[in-house]
Scaffold this motif. Structure first.
Motif, short mmCIF file in Angstrom:
data_model
loop_
_atom_site.label_atom_id
_atom_site.label_comp_id
_atom_site.label_asym_id
_atom_site.label_seq_id
_atom_site.Cartn_x
_atom_site.Cartn_y
_atom_site.Cartn_z
N SER A 147 0.86 -1.19 0.00
CA SER A 147 0.00 0.00 0.00
C SER A 147 0.89 1.24 0.00
CB SER A 147 -0.90 0.01 1.24
OG SER A 147 -1.68 1.19 1.27
N LEU A 148 0.70 2.09 -1.03
CA LEU A 148 1.50 3.31 -1.19
C LEU A 148 0.62 4.55 -1.21
CD1 LEU A 148 3.91 2.08 -4.02
CD2 LEU A 148 4.42 2.22 -1.57
N SER A 149 -0.58 4.43 -0.73
CA SER A 149 -1.56 5.52 -0.84
C SER A 149 -1.21 6.70 0.06
CB SER A 149 -2.95 5.00 -0.47
OG SER A 149 -2.96 4.49 0.85
N ASN A 150 -1.74 7.87 -0.34
CA ASN A 150 -1.62 9.10 0.44
C ASN A 150 -0.16 9.47 0.74
OD1 ASN A 150 -4.49 9.50 0.71
ND2 ASN A 150 -4.49 7.82 2.17
N ASN A 151 0.64 9.47 -0.33
CA ASN A 151 1.99 10.00 -0.30
C ASN A 151 2.09 11.08 -1.37
OD1 ASN A 151 4.05 8.45 1.55
ND2 ASN A 151 2.71 6.86 0.70
N PRO A 152 2.95 12.08 -1.21
CA PRO A 152 3.06 13.15 -2.22
C PRO A 152 3.93 12.73 -3.41
CG PRO A 152 4.55 13.60 -0.40
CD PRO A 152 3.76 12.37 -0.01
N TRP A 153 3.45 11.77 -4.18
CA TRP A 153 4.25 11.19 -5.26
C TRP A 153 4.52 12.20 -6.37
CZ3 TRP A 153 6.62 6.95 -4.17
CH2 TRP A 153 6.05 6.02 -3.29
N HIS A 154 5.74 12.15 -6.89
CA HIS A 154 6.09 12.90 -8.09
C HIS A 154 6.04 11.93 -9.26
CE1 HIS A 154 7.86 15.75 -10.80
NE2 HIS A 154 8.88 14.94 -11.07
N CYS A 155 5.11 12.13 -10.16
CA CYS A 155 4.88 11.18 -11.24
C CYS A 155 5.85 11.44 -12.39
CB CYS A 155 3.43 11.27 -11.73
SG CYS A 155 2.25 10.67 -10.51
N GLU A 156 6.74 10.53 -12.58
CA GLU A 156 7.73 10.59 -13.65
C GLU A 156 8.16 9.17 -13.99
OE1 GLU A 156 11.07 9.84 -12.40
OE2 GLU A 156 10.02 9.49 -10.54
N CYS A 157 9.15 9.04 -14.84
CA CYS A 157 9.53 7.75 -15.40
C CYS A 157 9.90 6.73 -14.32
CB CYS A 157 10.69 7.93 -16.37
SG CYS A 157 11.19 6.42 -17.23
N MET A 158 10.67 7.14 -13.32
CA MET A 158 11.12 6.19 -12.29
C MET A 158 9.94 5.60 -11.53
SD MET A 158 13.76 6.70 -9.08
CE MET A 158 15.11 7.15 -10.17
N LEU A 159 8.98 6.44 -11.15
CA LEU A 159 7.82 5.94 -10.43
C LEU A 159 7.04 4.97 -11.29
CD1 LEU A 159 6.00 5.99 -7.94
CD2 LEU A 159 4.79 7.94 -8.95
N GLN A 160 6.89 5.28 -12.56
CA GLN A 160 6.20 4.37 -13.47
C GLN A 160 6.87 3.01 -13.51
OE1 GLN A 160 5.09 5.90 -17.42
NE2 GLN A 160 5.95 4.05 -18.34
#
Length: 266
Positions: A147-160
């Protein structure tokens, strides 16, 4: 002789068996209580259905305890102030199946944070923290439901690339939201929803890299052209000055005439 010794033998055998039984019972009690005795002072350890559960919730912990029982199966570290998961944080916990790190202040996860538990871990909760990104290798070989919910994720290639390898908790998967993104239009949207729409963050990354390379190459090309122009102009100026100097020198015929004049006077 045999009649005298005979009655004592059963007594000695009974005494020995009784002593062995007592010793075995004490040793068994010691083993049964060993995990509790090894429990960190800030936590509470219990045995439930033969499994060691370590409860360290809401203890104002700022880091993960290092003296955890090695036979820990469930580790509850929720609602503390942990900011960092270091390398090999759980390397001695080879039986660990459930790890709850939710509701902390975690910002960074080291590459080797879960080394040693990747084969045994079944549930990992990192929800409600401050994680913006994680290295892809941090979750390598993990089979756990995460579970990774409710974190301030920065959406970019690495996260994908990270999410592609994980088994996300289906109940909270839509709560994994882009807080920021390489393209601002995707901020505030669930990551899975964006990826399912066909968006590839790695394409943006490659385009950004290509633009950066083009700008760099253009800069170098401009510098080379400027240097060549400067070099040519500088050489032209030197050549012009040298030519003017040569022109200012007297010619050989003029020198000859001057010499004849001097001879005539003499």
């Amino acid at each position: 002789m045999q009649d005298v010794a005979g009655p004592d033998m059963p007594r000695k055998s009974l005494l020995f068996n009784g002593f062995a039984l007592l010793w075995g019972s004490l040793f068994g009690i010691f083993l049964a209580n060993a995990p509790v005795m090894a429990c960190p002072t800030t936590c509470h350890c219990i045995e439930k259905n033969g499994l060691t559960v370590v409860q360290c919730m809401s203890r104002n912990l700022e880091k993960i305890p290092s003296d955890l029982p090695r036979d820990t199966v469930v580790l509850l570290l929720a609602s503390n102030h942990i900011t960092h998961i270091p390398n090999h944080a759980f390397k001695e916990l080879h039986y660990l199946q459930e790890l709850d790190l939710s509701n902390n202040d975690i910002e960074t996860v080291d590459v080797g944070a879960f080394q040693g538990v990747s084969d045994s871990l079944l549930v990992l909760d990192l929800s409600n923290n401050r994680i913006q990104s994680v290295p892809k290798e941090a979750f390598a070989r993990l089979r756990a439901k995460i579970s990774l919910s409710n974190n301030p994720w920065h959406c970019e290639c690495m996260l994908q690339e990270v999410l592609r390898e994980l088994r996300l908790d289906p109940e909270t998967v839509n709560e994994v939201v882009c807080h920021t993104a390489v393209q601002e239009e995707y901020a505030g949207k669930p990551v899975i929803q964006v990826l399912d729409s066909g968006i590839n963050f790695c394409n943006f990354h490659h385009k950004t890299t290509d633009v950066a390379m083009f700008v760099t190459m253009f800069g170098w090309f401009t510098m080379v052209i400027a240097y060549v122009i400067y070099y040519v102009r500088h050489n032209q100026e030197d050549a012009r000055r040298h030519l003017e100097y040569l022109k200012s020198l007297p010619s050989s015929s003029q020198i000859s005439k001057d010499f004849d004049t001097i001879s005539t006077v003499l």
